[in-house]
Design an enzyme around this catalytic site. Structure first.
Site, PDB file in Angstrom:
ATOM      1  N   ARG A 152     -13.387 -36.366  -7.253  1.00  0.00           N
ATOM      2  CA  ARG A 152     -14.465 -36.894  -6.432  1.00  0.00           C
ATOM      3  C   ARG A 152     -13.864 -37.938  -5.501  1.00  0.00           C
ATOM      4  NH1 ARG A 152     -16.551 -37.071 -11.857  1.00  0.00           N
ATOM      5  NH2 ARG A 152     -18.309 -35.651 -12.172  1.00  0.00           N
ATOM      6  N   LYS A 193     -17.527 -40.708 -13.415  1.00  0.00           N
ATOM      7  CA  LYS A 193     -18.861 -41.265 -13.508  1.00  0.00           C
ATOM      8  C   LYS A 193     -19.055 -41.957 -14.855  1.00  0.00           C
ATOM      9  CE  LYS A 193     -21.285 -38.107 -10.380  1.00  0.00           C
ATOM     10  NZ  LYS A 193     -22.388 -37.139 -10.246  1.00  0.00           N
ATOM     11  N   HIS A 204     -16.056 -33.548  -1.048  1.00  0.00           N
ATOM     12  CA  HIS A 204     -16.495 -32.737  -2.187  1.00  0.00           C
ATOM     13  C   HIS A 204     -16.166 -31.262  -1.982  1.00  0.00           C
ATOM     14  CE1 HIS A 204     -18.384 -34.257  -5.765  1.00  0.00           C
ATOM     15  NE2 HIS A 204     -19.097 -33.154  -5.904  1.00  0.00           N
ATOM     16  N   ARG A 263     -13.045 -30.497  -3.728  1.00  0.00           N
ATOM     17  CA  ARG A 263     -13.286 -30.427  -5.176  1.00  0.00           C
ATOM     18  C   ARG A 263     -13.875 -29.061  -5.549  1.00  0.00           C
ATOM     19  NH1 ARG A 263     -14.565 -33.545  -9.875  1.00  0.00           N
ATOM     20  NH2 ARG A 263     -16.642 -33.195 -10.726  1.00  0.00           N
ATOM     21  N   HIS A 290     -17.101 -32.729 -15.978  1.00  0.00           N
ATOM     22  CA  HIS A 290     -18.517 -32.402 -16.162  1.00  0.00           C
ATOM     23  C   HIS A 290     -18.897 -32.576 -17.628  1.00  0.00           C
ATOM     24  CE1 HIS A 290     -18.558 -29.555 -12.414  1.00  0.00           C
ATOM     25  NE2 HIS A 290     -18.726 -30.824 -12.094  1.00  0.00           N
ATOM     26  N   TYR A 317     -19.886 -22.379 -10.382  1.00  0.00           N
ATOM     27  CA  TYR A 317     -18.751 -21.731  -9.732  1.00  0.00           C
ATOM     28  C   TYR A 317     -18.663 -20.252 -10.058  1.00  0.00           C
ATOM     29  CZ  TYR A 317     -17.589 -26.476  -8.610  1.00  0.00           C
ATOM     30  OH  TYR A 317     -17.652 -27.762  -8.128  1.00  0.00           O
TER      31      TYR A 317
END
Length: 298
Positions: free
Chosen positions: A148, A172, A244, A247, A270, A279
């Site tokens: 990110r 995150k 992004h 990514r 994630h 994806y």
């Protein structure tokens, strides 16, 4: 309880208890201030504790005129989280957003670049420019590790473990993970550190920051956006791209070349495999290859 005080306390909760990033907290706060402004403009005298479902519904109808369904759903989700916090702190007994339905939105598939398009972007960098070597290294790092933009600009020299072939990434919620880094990206980082960064005097507090601007401070998110935007214009890329996008391309290309979905999930950081599964929708050939490879009737 006044709205300003409630929002301030909520920001503190999100930062300390939930460990959310400043950008996420700012987004939640903006949505709450929209609600506060709606009440003020319409002279509705409700506090965070007394506001009811009907008023929230009126606000939702109002914002629906100005924002798309995806943004509307995000705002409703943010409000629901805020009132859940008030219930958790025993300020309220009920959540006025519980019966308010967010608009149905389809899953937005991420934009990706082909391998040739990424090569063209990187090749378009002017290495004679003082920041050219740094910019090439930035793109190589993002694409190599699927970072990110916030993870990239906060990357530290002490996060590099080249002998082991990994970098440490703070994602995150301040959660750390170790991501493999391709030898090409390692090579460009070493060149940047030895030939460019070593001649920049870091400002106080940025001594360990990997990527610096000319003044010795860390880069901003906006600067990375501008680097990519300028390169896209330079090669006449008719796609709207952002950091992004690199990514997304990292994950899509790994999947296309046979990488396991669980491994991609770990590298992207994630929490849920459901997030990574998007994806599969981008590259449906993955599903066909799984059947062709593993079905007993192949």
């Amino acid at each position: 309880m006044k709205w300003q005080n409630a929002i301030k306390d909520y920001q503190l909760f999100l930062r300390i208890e939930r460990g959310l990033s400043k950008n996420t907290i700012d987004s939640y706060s903006r949505d709450l201030k929209k609600l506060e402004n709606f009440l003020s403009v319409n002279e509705i005298n409700y506090s965070p504790i007394s506001i009811d479902e009907i008023t929230i519904q009126q606000f939702v109808y109002e914002i629906a005129k100005a924002v798309n369904p995806r943004s509307q759903a995000r705002i409703i989700s943010g409000l629901r989280s805020f009132f859940d916090y008030l219930i958790f702190e025993d300020y309220r007994k009920t959540n006025p957003t519980d019966l308010i339905e967010a608009p149905k939105i389809g899953r937005k598939l991420p934009d990706t670049l082909s391998e040739d398009e990424i090569d063209s972007l990187i090749s378009a960098i002017d290495l004679s420019h003082p920041q050219g070597e740094r910019n090439r290294t930035i793109l190589e790092t993002m694409y190599s590790c699927g970072l990110r933009v916030s993870e990239l600009i906060n990357l530290k020299i002490s996060d590099l473990f080249f002998e082991e072939g990994f970098i440490r990434v703070t994602g995150k919620g301040n959660k750390q993970r170790y991501v493999p880094i391709h030898f090409n990206a390692q090579k460009y980082i070493s060149i940047y550190m030895n030939n460019i960064r070593s001649y920049i005097q870091p400002k106080k507090g940025f001594e360990d920051t990997l990527y610096l601007n000319r003044r010795g401070k860390g880069l901003t998110r906006q600067m990375i956006f501008m680097i990519l935007k300028d390169l896209a214009i330079k090669i006449d890329l008719n796609k709207k791209i952002s950091p992004h996008t690199l990514r997304h391309s990292f994950a899509t290309h790994l999947l296309k070349n046979g990488a396991d979905l669980r491994a991609i999930q770990q590298m992207l950081g994630h929490e849920s495999i459901t997030t990574t599964e998007v994806y599969v929708h981008v590259d449906k050939s993955y599903l066909k290859e799984v059947v062709d490879t593993y079905h007993p009737r192949k």
